[in-house]
Design an enzyme around this catalytic site. Sequence first.
Site, mmCIF file in Angstrom:
data_model
loop_
_atom_site.group_PDB
_atom_site.id
_atom_site.type_symbol
_atom_site.label_atom_id
_atom_site.label_comp_id
_atom_site.label_asym_id
_atom_site.label_seq_id
_atom_site.Cartn_x
_atom_site.Cartn_y
_atom_site.Cartn_z
ATOM 1 N N ASP A 7 5.117 66.977 -22.504
ATOM 2 C CA ASP A 7 4.736 67.202 -23.893
ATOM 3 C C ASP A 7 5.573 66.257 -24.738
ATOM 4 O O ASP A 7 6.487 65.596 -24.239
ATOM 5 C CB ASP A 7 4.975 68.663 -24.295
ATOM 6 C CG ASP A 7 4.380 69.006 -25.657
ATOM 7 O OD1 ASP A 7 3.470 68.279 -26.106
ATOM 8 O OD2 ASP A 7 4.819 69.988 -26.284
ATOM 9 N N SER A 8 5.278 66.239 -26.037
ATOM 10 C CA SER A 8 6.018 65.355 -26.932
ATOM 11 C C SER A 8 7.412 65.881 -27.259
ATOM 12 O O SER A 8 8.193 65.183 -27.894
ATOM 13 C CB SER A 8 5.230 65.166 -28.234
ATOM 14 O OG SER A 8 5.032 66.417 -28.865
ATOM 15 N N TYR A 52 3.822 63.476 -31.780
ATOM 16 C CA TYR A 52 2.681 62.623 -31.447
ATOM 17 C C TYR A 52 1.603 62.689 -32.527
ATOM 18 O O TYR A 52 0.777 61.789 -32.643
ATOM 19 C CB TYR A 52 2.052 63.076 -30.121
ATOM 20 C CG TYR A 52 2.748 62.593 -28.865
ATOM 21 C CD1 TYR A 52 3.996 61.986 -28.901
ATOM 22 C CD2 TYR A 52 2.140 62.772 -27.630
ATOM 23 C CE1 TYR A 52 4.625 61.570 -27.746
ATOM 24 C CE2 TYR A 52 2.758 62.347 -26.461
ATOM 25 C CZ TYR A 52 4.001 61.750 -26.510
ATOM 26 O OH TYR A 52 4.610 61.335 -25.363
ATOM 27 N N GLY A 53 1.601 63.761 -33.288
ATOM 28 C CA GLY A 53 0.499 64.028 -34.208
ATOM 29 C C GLY A 53 0.294 63.004 -35.302
ATOM 30 O O GLY A 53 -0.782 62.922 -35.891
ATOM 31 N N ASN A 81 -1.614 68.967 -26.559
ATOM 32 C CA ASN A 81 -2.986 68.912 -27.050
ATOM 33 C C ASN A 81 -3.353 67.531 -27.563
ATOM 34 O O ASN A 81 -4.468 67.054 -27.345
ATOM 35 C CB ASN A 81 -3.164 69.940 -28.169
ATOM 36 C CG ASN A 81 -3.192 71.363 -27.661
ATOM 37 O OD1 ASN A 81 -4.245 71.922 -27.407
ATOM 38 N ND2 ASN A 81 -2.028 71.967 -27.518
ATOM 39 N N THR A 82 -2.422 66.869 -28.232
ATOM 40 C CA THR A 82 -2.720 65.566 -28.821
ATOM 41 C C THR A 82 -3.014 64.528 -27.745
ATOM 42 O O THR A 82 -3.967 63.742 -27.869
ATOM 43 C CB THR A 82 -1.558 65.101 -29.720
ATOM 44 O OG1 THR A 82 -1.303 66.099 -30.719
ATOM 45 C CG2 THR A 82 -1.893 63.789 -30.404
ATOM 46 N N CYS A 134 -1.445 73.500 -30.382
ATOM 47 C CA CYS A 134 -0.309 72.618 -30.098
ATOM 48 C C CYS A 134 0.715 73.494 -29.399
ATOM 49 O O CYS A 134 0.943 74.631 -29.827
ATOM 50 C CB CYS A 134 0.268 72.021 -31.382
ATOM 51 S SG CYS A 134 1.812 71.108 -31.138
ATOM 52 N N THR A 135 1.318 72.986 -28.346
ATOM 53 C CA THR A 135 2.228 73.831 -27.567
ATOM 54 C C THR A 135 3.506 74.177 -28.318
ATOM 55 O O THR A 135 4.259 75.051 -27.881
ATOM 56 C CB THR A 135 2.575 73.165 -26.220
ATOM 57 O OG1 THR A 135 2.975 71.803 -26.450
ATOM 58 C CG2 THR A 135 1.374 73.190 -25.282
ATOM 59 N N HIS A 136 3.755 73.535 -29.442
ATOM 60 C CA HIS A 136 4.875 73.943 -30.285
ATOM 61 C C HIS A 136 4.562 75.223 -31.072
ATOM 62 O O HIS A 136 5.459 75.983 -31.429
ATOM 63 C CB HIS A 136 5.224 72.839 -31.293
ATOM 64 C CG HIS A 136 5.936 71.661 -30.713
ATOM 65 N ND1 HIS A 136 5.301 70.678 -29.994
ATOM 66 C CD2 HIS A 136 7.247 71.314 -30.738
ATOM 67 C CE1 HIS A 136 6.179 69.760 -29.630
ATOM 68 N NE2 HIS A 136 7.367 70.131 -30.064
#
Length: 202
Positions: A11-12, A41-42, A73-74, A183-185
Amino acid sequence: MTEKELIGIFDSGVGGLSILKKLLPSGGHYLYFGDTKNVPYGNKTKEEIINFTRNIIEFFISKGAKRVVMACNTSSALAYDTLEKEFGTIIKIHPLIQTVAPYIAREGNIIGIMSTCATAQSKTYTKEILKANDKAVVYELGCPDFVKIVEERLYDKKESVEYVKKYLNILLDKGCEKIVLGCTHYPYLTDILTRFAPKDIF
């Protein structure tokens, strides 16, 4: 998939750890890569995101991984198709959005997606959900500073709470039956979100 296979997850930043936590009970052998150098990343271009994720997948391949979970997700929205063409014969890639969308499609006909701006602009959730439920109405909403709130642990700031509430209300006003934290955040914001909406809507 065997227990001894090395599975890469990336992930980012720290968000993908929420996915890793769900997978750990399976007893698999996991290697996590949090790209904190390039978070978020968004707000990056498609080309930048493809390059970031290409480098990460090459890293996993160098470590002997046989599978990789795009716990972002991004990158699933913007890079998966390209990377599947480049690496699909070498390593199995599991994209997040494309994997979960058929399940989300069963949750209702009015679905809201809270995500990064890049994910929202790609309309990947809409495209994938409609494949499984052509009656669905999908609202994709980019939430620019949600990742910052999580990465910098600003949960308790009054400004953060009001900011999250503002974006949530946009989707509630649309009559969404289900709101996806795309978004995983964002699961780290659940305590704030559930102050203003029922927990089962998420």
